[in-house]
Design an enzyme around this catalytic site. Structure first.
Site, PDB file in Angstrom:
ATOM      1  N   HIS A  37       0.908  -1.583   0.300  1.00  0.00           N
ATOM      2  CA  HIS A  37      -0.439   0.468  -0.051  1.00  0.00           C
ATOM      3  C   HIS A  37       1.199   1.488   0.042  1.00  0.00           C
ATOM      4  CE1 HIS A  37      -3.417  -1.646   0.947  1.00  0.00           C
ATOM      5  NE2 HIS A  37      -4.331  -0.703  -0.148  1.00  0.00           N
ATOM      6  N   LYS A 102     -10.056  -8.258   7.409  1.00  0.00           N
ATOM      7  CA  LYS A 102     -10.882  -8.226   8.978  1.00  0.00           C
ATOM      8  C   LYS A 102     -10.713  -6.920  10.156  1.00  0.00           C
ATOM      9  CE  LYS A 102      -7.108 -10.776  11.190  1.00  0.00           C
ATOM     10  NZ  LYS A 102      -6.520  -9.705  12.405  1.00  0.00           N
TER      11      LYS A 102
END
Lengths: 187, 279
Positions: A37, A102
């Site tokens: 990222h 999650k």
């Protein structure tokens, strides 16, 4: 009812999903974790071309274990999504339409998901041996030097997911916890 | 003096790394199965069922239960009548390297916390060595994933904070963690000692069998009270609601200073791993 969906996701797909919906997702998704990222967002800032398409695509926050011989992939499950939140709005702005991870997201991500729009799915954290059977192909496409954090193109077949945050800001964690407490406290 | 060759340490650590990651410790497995039977909320029961199935697949196929095969935390209890031939620390790291490479476990360690380049073999281990009486060497490998490790907290409370302060700190840590550490969680709680001792106590508490309570009735009652309160929060499996927020909890304590009340909560997940071997 469990809904079957395939990537890439359309705007209509995303807008029709509601927090708490169960989904079986098939098609191509891309893995990216913290280090990937950072590189993606740095590339965007420099105006460089990204190593993966974003428009309508889904990023899976995951780093699998090494692939055993004769299998498509090792164990694979989601990592904690909130660590990606600093980078996520920039990717949503470029057309990213879905994320799998999650745990909860922060307000800037939930707001950006409504603006663009996008959906956030929760996979079952820790059920990585079971979910490996939902991946039929895995290929490293960028940042190989990052090892487990490289970007991989996965082909999914019916990966079981829950819509954790929808494009209207609905939150399955808050809803699920409220539903349980209501059942527990019912007279 | 009993001689143990360092190569035996390497072999044991390598085996333990793989076994801990593919075979869920029996106490945690039993707690997970029991939770599936007892959970009153249907969606939560379904998630617990999937977690039990996952554990079975991992065991059968000898695959890692979770893709985060952790940092290798190694506890060594070295008998004072043991002499290890060779370099002990290097032998442990060689075991981690071998286990994680040959066992196809994920390499999740960066060599420097800020410059962040993956070491490529999951070394170095976090190694805790304790000298004990006897001529045996007990090795425990407890691979720790960071989804849960990141949710852990340490606080230097004051004596005035007392028991109520400790309870508040534990409950707040669980609420802050929420869905992130892959609940149902396992919690290791350290109370007392000093800044670094309390963190180690919390980690060691994660190694204790879930079926066992604290031998001191005062702390046994506190463990039960905290566990019951945690399982009233509604967080549930994966944070999607339910009773089963934690599978278990242990408290370890140590004497502390008149001015202090250190508390550490080491959060772990439903894949709380530990395997031991005695040489």
């Amino acid at each position: 009812m469990i809904r079957k969906l395939s990537t890439p996701l359309s705007r209509e797909d995303v807008l029709s999903l509601r927090a708490g919906d169960q989904v079986l997702l098939s098609g191509v998704v891309y893995t990216a974790r913290d280090a990937a990222h950072l590189r993606l967002v740095q590339a965007l800032e420099k105006g460089e071309e990204l190593p993966l398409p974003l428009e309508g695509q889904v990023i899976y926050y995951a780093g699998p274990t090494p692939t055993p011989q004769g299998r498509a992939i090792g164990s694979i499950g989601p990592t904690t999504s909130i660590r990606m939140d600093a980078y996520t709005p920039a990717l949503l702005e470029k057309g990213l339409r879905g994320m799998i991870g999650k745990g909860k997201r922060t307000a800037p991500v939930v707001e950006a998901m409504q603006a663009y729009p996008a959906v956030y799915f929760a996979a079952i954290g820790g059920a990585a041996a079971l979910m490996a059977s939902c991946v039929t192909a895995c290929e490293v496409i960028a940042y190989d030097d990052l090892g487990p954090e490289s970007i991989k193109r996965l082909t999914l077949r019916d990966l079981p997911l829950v819509v954790a945050v929808d494009a209207q800001g609905g939150d399955a964690f808050a809803q699920g916890q409220a539903a349980y407490l209501a059942q527990r406290d019912a007279p | 003096m009993r001689e143990i060759d360092a190569s035996r340490v390497t072999e044991a650590v390598a085996t333990l790394c793989v076994e801990a990651n593919c075979f869920l410790a029996e106490d945690v497995r039993c707690a997970l199965c029991a939770a599936e039977k007892q959970e009153p909320f249907a969606p939560a029961r379904e998630i617990l069922h999937i977690l039990c199935q996952n554990e079975e697949i991992a065991r059968r196929e000898r695959m890692p239960i979770c893709q985060d095969t952790g940092m290798a935390v190694v506890f060594a209890e070295v008998g004072q009548d043991v002499h290890i031939t060779g370099n002990f620390q290097e032998a442990v790291n060689a075991g981690v390297r071998q286990g994680y490479t040959q066992g196809l476990l994920r390499k999740s360690v960066v060599g420097d916390p800020l410059r962040r380049v993956n070491t490529g073999d999951n070394t170095p281990a976090i190694l805790h060595v304790r000298l004990v009486p006897g001529d045996r060497l007990k090795l425990t490998v407890a691979p720790k994933g960071f989804g849960s490790e990141n949710m852990s907290q340490l606080k230097m409370l004051t004596p005035a904070d007392g028991l109520a302060g400790v309870k508040r700190m534990v409950l707040q840590t669980v609420r802050d963690a929420g869905a992130n550490p892959c609940p149902p969680m396992v919690l290791g709680i350290g109370i007392g000692g000093d800044f670094e001792r309390v963190a180690q106590l919390a980690k060691e508490a994660l190694l204790l069998p879930l079926s066992q309570r604290n031998p001191d009735p005062y702390y046994a009652a506190l463990e039960e009270e905290l566990l019951a309160e945690i399982n009233q929060t509604g967080i549930g499996p994966q944070g999607l609601g339910g009773e089963t927020t934690a599978l278990g909890l242990h408290i370890l304590t140590a004497p502390t200073h008149i001015a202090g009340l250190p508390v550490a909560v080491n959060v772990s997940c439903h894949v709380t791993r530990h395997q031991s071997m005695t040489l």
